[in-house]
Motif scaffolding. Structure first.
Motif, PDB file in Angstrom:
ATOM      1  N   ASN A  42       0.842  -1.207   0.000  1.00 35.54           N
ATOM      2  CA  ASN A  42       0.000   0.000   0.000  1.00 35.54           C
ATOM      3  C   ASN A  42       0.879   1.258   0.000  1.00 35.54           C
ATOM      4  O   ASN A  42       2.014   1.251   0.475  1.00 35.54           O
ATOM      5  CB  ASN A  42      -0.954   0.067   1.195  1.00 35.54           C
ATOM      6  CG  ASN A  42      -1.894  -1.126   1.309  1.00 35.54           C
ATOM      7  OD1 ASN A  42      -2.464  -1.378   2.355  1.00 35.54           O
ATOM      8  ND2 ASN A  42      -2.080  -1.882   0.229  1.00 35.54           N
ATOM      9  N   GLY A  43       0.341   2.345  -0.498  1.00 32.08           N
ATOM     10  CA  GLY A  43       1.009   3.635  -0.407  1.00 32.08           C
ATOM     11  C   GLY A  43       2.292   3.729  -1.208  1.00 32.08           C
ATOM     12  O   GLY A  43       2.757   2.761  -1.816  1.00 32.08           O
ATOM     13  N   THR A  62      -0.482  10.334  -1.086  1.00 32.82           N
ATOM     14  CA  THR A  62      -0.482   8.879  -1.025  1.00 32.82           C
ATOM     15  C   THR A  62      -1.184   8.419   0.253  1.00 32.82           C
ATOM     16  O   THR A  62      -1.100   9.093   1.279  1.00 32.82           O
ATOM     17  CB  THR A  62       0.952   8.321  -1.080  1.00 32.82           C
ATOM     18  OG1 THR A  62       0.910   6.886  -1.114  1.00 32.82           O
ATOM     19  CG2 THR A  62       1.759   8.752   0.130  1.00 32.82           C
ATOM     20  N   PRO A  63      -1.880   7.290   0.214  1.00 29.28           N
ATOM     21  CA  PRO A  63      -2.516   6.780   1.444  1.00 29.28           C
ATOM     22  C   PRO A  63      -1.474   6.220   2.401  1.00 29.28           C
ATOM     23  O   PRO A  63      -0.265   6.264   2.127  1.00 29.28           O
ATOM     24  CB  PRO A  63      -3.445   5.682   0.910  1.00 29.28           C
ATOM     25  CG  PRO A  63      -2.792   5.223  -0.357  1.00 29.28           C
ATOM     26  CD  PRO A  63      -2.162   6.450  -0.956  1.00 29.28           C
ATOM     27  N   ASN A  64      -1.935   5.685   3.524  1.00 30.38           N
ATOM     28  CA  ASN A  64      -1.024   5.056   4.476  1.00 30.38           C
ATOM     29  C   ASN A  64      -0.127   4.052   3.763  1.00 30.38           C
ATOM     30  O   ASN A  64      -0.592   3.242   2.952  1.00 30.38           O
ATOM     31  CB  ASN A  64      -1.811   4.330   5.566  1.00 30.38           C
ATOM     32  CG  ASN A  64      -2.587   5.279   6.458  1.00 30.38           C
ATOM     33  OD1 ASN A  64      -2.412   6.491   6.393  1.00 30.38           O
ATOM     34  ND2 ASN A  64      -3.452   4.733   7.291  1.00 30.38           N
ATOM     35  N   SER A  65       1.166   4.106   4.084  1.00 27.63           N
ATOM     36  CA  SER A  65       2.139   3.194   3.483  1.00 27.63           C
ATOM     37  C   SER A  65       2.672   2.253   4.558  1.00 27.63           C
ATOM     38  O   SER A  65       2.789   2.637   5.731  1.00 27.63           O
ATOM     39  CB  SER A  65       3.289   3.983   2.863  1.00 27.63           C
ATOM     40  OG  SER A  65       2.826   4.912   1.907  1.00 27.63           O
ATOM     41  N   ARG A 107      -6.016  -3.759   1.039  1.00 28.95           N
ATOM     42  CA  ARG A 107      -5.629  -2.762   2.041  1.00 28.95           C
ATOM     43  C   ARG A 107      -5.136  -3.437   3.316  1.00 28.95           C
ATOM     44  O   ARG A 107      -5.734  -4.397   3.804  1.00 28.95           O
ATOM     45  CB  ARG A 107      -6.821  -1.853   2.362  1.00 28.95           C
ATOM     46  CG  ARG A 107      -6.480  -0.755   3.361  1.00 28.95           C
ATOM     47  CD  ARG A 107      -7.627   0.201   3.555  1.00 28.95           C
ATOM     48  NE  ARG A 107      -7.324   1.184   4.594  1.00 28.95           N
ATOM     49  CZ  ARG A 107      -8.154   2.154   4.977  1.00 28.95           C
ATOM     50  NH1 ARG A 107      -9.340   2.272   4.411  1.00 28.95           N
ATOM     51  NH2 ARG A 107      -7.802   2.993   5.936  1.00 28.95           N
ATOM     52  N   ALA A 130      -8.037  -0.012   9.645  1.00 29.66           N
ATOM     53  CA  ALA A 130      -8.951  -0.182   8.511  1.00 29.66           C
ATOM     54  C   ALA A 130     -10.157  -1.061   8.830  1.00 29.66           C
ATOM     55  O   ALA A 130     -10.938  -1.387   7.944  1.00 29.66           O
ATOM     56  CB  ALA A 130      -8.220  -0.762   7.296  1.00 29.66           C
ATOM     57  N   GLN A 189       4.560   1.663   9.621  1.00 29.96           N
ATOM     58  CA  GLN A 189       3.641   2.570   8.939  1.00 29.96           C
ATOM     59  C   GLN A 189       4.215   3.977   8.787  1.00 29.96           C
ATOM     60  O   GLN A 189       4.764   4.542   9.738  1.00 29.96           O
ATOM     61  CB  GLN A 189       2.312   2.675   9.698  1.00 29.96           C
ATOM     62  CG  GLN A 189       1.274   3.544   8.994  1.00 29.96           C
ATOM     63  CD  GLN A 189       0.182   4.019   9.919  1.00 29.96           C
ATOM     64  OE1 GLN A 189       0.454   4.634  10.939  1.00 29.96           O
ATOM     65  NE2 GLN A 189      -1.055   3.732   9.576  1.00 29.96           N
ATOM     66  N   HIS A 191       2.215   7.226   7.927  1.00 30.67           N
ATOM     67  CA  HIS A 191       0.824   7.642   7.795  1.00 30.67           C
ATOM     68  C   HIS A 191       0.676   8.654   6.661  1.00 30.67           C
ATOM     69  O   HIS A 191       1.585   9.428   6.356  1.00 30.67           O
ATOM     70  CB  HIS A 191       0.354   8.262   9.114  1.00 30.67           C
ATOM     71  CG  HIS A 191      -1.127   8.262   9.298  1.00 30.67           C
ATOM     72  ND1 HIS A 191      -1.949   9.176   8.686  1.00 30.67           N
ATOM     73  CD2 HIS A 191      -1.941   7.457  10.030  1.00 30.67           C
ATOM     74  CE1 HIS A 191      -3.200   8.941   9.022  1.00 30.67           C
ATOM     75  NE2 HIS A 191      -3.220   7.896   9.844  1.00 30.67           N
ATOM     76  N   SER A 192      -0.495   8.654   6.042  1.00 34.16           N
ATOM     77  CA  SER A 192      -0.807   9.688   5.060  1.00 34.16           C
ATOM     78  C   SER A 192      -0.796  11.054   5.742  1.00 34.16           C
ATOM     79  O   SER A 192      -0.951  11.155   6.962  1.00 34.16           O
ATOM     80  CB  SER A 192      -2.178   9.423   4.429  1.00 34.16           C
ATOM     81  OG  SER A 192      -3.194   9.474   5.416  1.00 34.16           O
ATOM     82  N   ASP A 194      -2.119  15.281   5.675  1.00 36.46           N
ATOM     83  CA  ASP A 194      -3.234  16.129   5.251  1.00 36.46           C
ATOM     84  C   ASP A 194      -2.780  17.369   4.491  1.00 36.46           C
ATOM     85  O   ASP A 194      -3.521  17.902   3.667  1.00 36.46           O
ATOM     86  CB  ASP A 194      -4.058  16.562   6.470  1.00 36.46           C
ATOM     87  CG  ASP A 194      -4.698  15.389   7.183  1.00 36.46           C
ATOM     88  OD1 ASP A 194      -5.110  14.442   6.491  1.00 36.46           O
ATOM     89  OD2 ASP A 194      -4.774  15.412   8.424  1.00 36.46           O
TER      90      ASP A 194
END
Length: 446
Positions: A42-43, A62-65, A107, A130, A189, A191-192, A194
């Motif tokens: 992911n990410g 990018t979303p959470n990686s 995910r 999630a 992780q 995190h994404s 903002d």
């Protein structure tokens, strides 16, 4: 005497052998030079090796990686050091986690220990990534200042059977019992973010090591334990003095408010749930009374439902039993939420007397109709009372205070002498004509 002295002389040697054996059980998850054994899931945040540490960097858009181990693990103790630099950013470490094509298109989901250098300071909290959200927010065991930004922090995660515990810099931070996840990968992780200006913030991990199938650490009893297993009482809860107030299968310990028997209609027991059906069975109360106590339970509301958990219930010289009420309500659909004063009839409020505070919107904390929610009431001998909802304290008051008496005088209970003032009382589950489900009802005297 010589034999005794010989044994005393051997003690340091034996201790050294035991320590060496313990060290041999640990396996390194990171060679300090490469990302061998790890994969990006992911990410699109970057992960690289710098000065013997894995360094993840936040990236906009990018979303959470997650950098995940290629191996999976079931029971283990994981230890590592972590440091966040450039700027504070949320992060975490997944364990017993999954990424499956047929589940949310791959995910990453599963248990996560939070790493949080923000003002919130929830580091060590446990989160179901999630999926169901917060099991153990930092509100349950506040540790302000324990996790240090821009410094190396020592972390320990222990997952043995359903028990999951975390330590931050040597302090026990969270304890959850949940049987959902048996095994899975470990993942770091990033995190994404903002805001674009939050890009480039870094999380460093080093000295990652794991011990598989270990003996559990001694059971600590100093913090609240969140047990999501229905009607289960764990070893640590027993040591803390908790007891099941409902056994999950029978009507033992409960009776109708109308007589000494359990209602013959309007209540049913099915699959470990105590269900008020709305068919007019009436309220039920405990056989026993309680003074200072801590009570917790899971509840599930149907759309538009109204019910309540009453405590210090007794005879106030009226035609029915009364007590203080932790309101259970679908605030969006039931008109009672807009009655009363200043929201004092909303979910988790002290019914018609004092409103609860503003609810957090975090996943697993914000209440959901049709999902299991967690209520907790703490009533101490000095009159202090707290209402908790999903791990967050939403109301506190003292029933001996002038403020409380003034609020009662302005409520529907104004003509009830000494309302809320009993030293001991029953616990009551209310039948308000709607279907509501209960389970894992536990209490401990304080």
């Amino acid at each position: 005497m010589k034999l005794v002295l010989r044994w005393i002389a051997m003690l340091p040697l034996l201790a050294g052998v035991a320590q060496a054996a313990d060290e041999a059980e640990w396996q390194s998850l990171f060679d300090g030079k490469s990302l061998s054994g790890w994969r990006l899931v992911n990410g699109a945040a970057s992960y690289e090796v710098i000065d013997g540490a894995i360094v993840g960097t936040t990236k906009a858009g990018t979303p959470n990686s997650f950098l995940a181990t290629e191996r999976t693990f079931d029971d283990f103790i994981l230890e590592f050091e972590v440091k966040q630099t450039v700027g504070p950013t949320n992060s975490g470490v997944q364990f017993r986690s999954q990424s499956k094509p047929d589940v949310m298109a791959g995910r990453v989901h599963g248990p996560q220990m939070d790493l949080d250098p923000s003002e919130r300071q929830w580091s060590g909290g446990l989160y179901d990534e999630a999926m169901s959200g917060w099991w153990y927010p930092g509100t349950l065991n506040p540790q302000p200042g324990l996790y240090k930004f821009n410094e190396w922090n020592q972390i320990r995660i222990e997952a043995i059977g359903p028990s999951m515990r975390t330590w931050v810099n040597g302090k026990l931070s969270a304890h959850v019992l949940d049987a959902t996840y048996q095994d899975g990968f470990i993942a770091l992780q990033v995190h994404s973010i903002d805001k674009p200006d939050e890009a480039g913030r870094k999380i460093h991990w080093r000295n990652l090591r794991i011990k598989q199938h270990p003996a559990a650490s001694p059971v600590g009893t100093g913090i609240f334990v969140r047990n999501t297993i229905a009607n289960d009482l764990s070893e640590v809860e027993r040591k803390q003095g908790w007891q099941l107030l409902w056994d999950g299968t029978s009507t033992s310990g409960w009776r109708s408010v109308k007589d000494n028997a359990f209602p013959t209609r309007g209540w049913r027991i099915k699959d470990g749930e105590l269900i008020v059906t709305g068919a007019g069975g009436g309220d039920i109360v405990t056989d026993h009374t309680f003074g200072a106590f801590e009570l917790q339970l899971d509840f599930q509301l149907t759309p538009g439902a109204n019910s309540g958990i009453l405590y210090f219930v007794g005879d106030y010289g009226t035609d029915r039993l009364l007590g203080l009420e932790y309101q259970l309500l679908d605030d969006e659909r039931h008109d009672d939420a807009r009655l009363g004063k200043d929201g004092n009839r909303t979910l988790a409020s002290l019914y018609d007397i004092q409103p609860r505070g503003r609810l957090m919107t975090n996943v697993g904390i914000a209440p959901q109709i049709g999902k299991w929610q967690h209520a907790r009431i703490v009533a101490t001998a000095d009159g202090n009372i707290e209402h908790w909802l999903n791990g967050v304290r939403v109301l506190s008051f003292n029933r001996n205070s002038e403020d409380f008496r003034a609020r009662v005088a302005a409520s529907k209970f104004k003509d009830v002498e000494n309302f809320g003032g009993l030293e001991r009382g029953h616990i009551l589950l209310q039948d308000h004509g709607d279907e509501v489900r209960f389970r894992s009802i536990k209490i401990r005297p304080l």
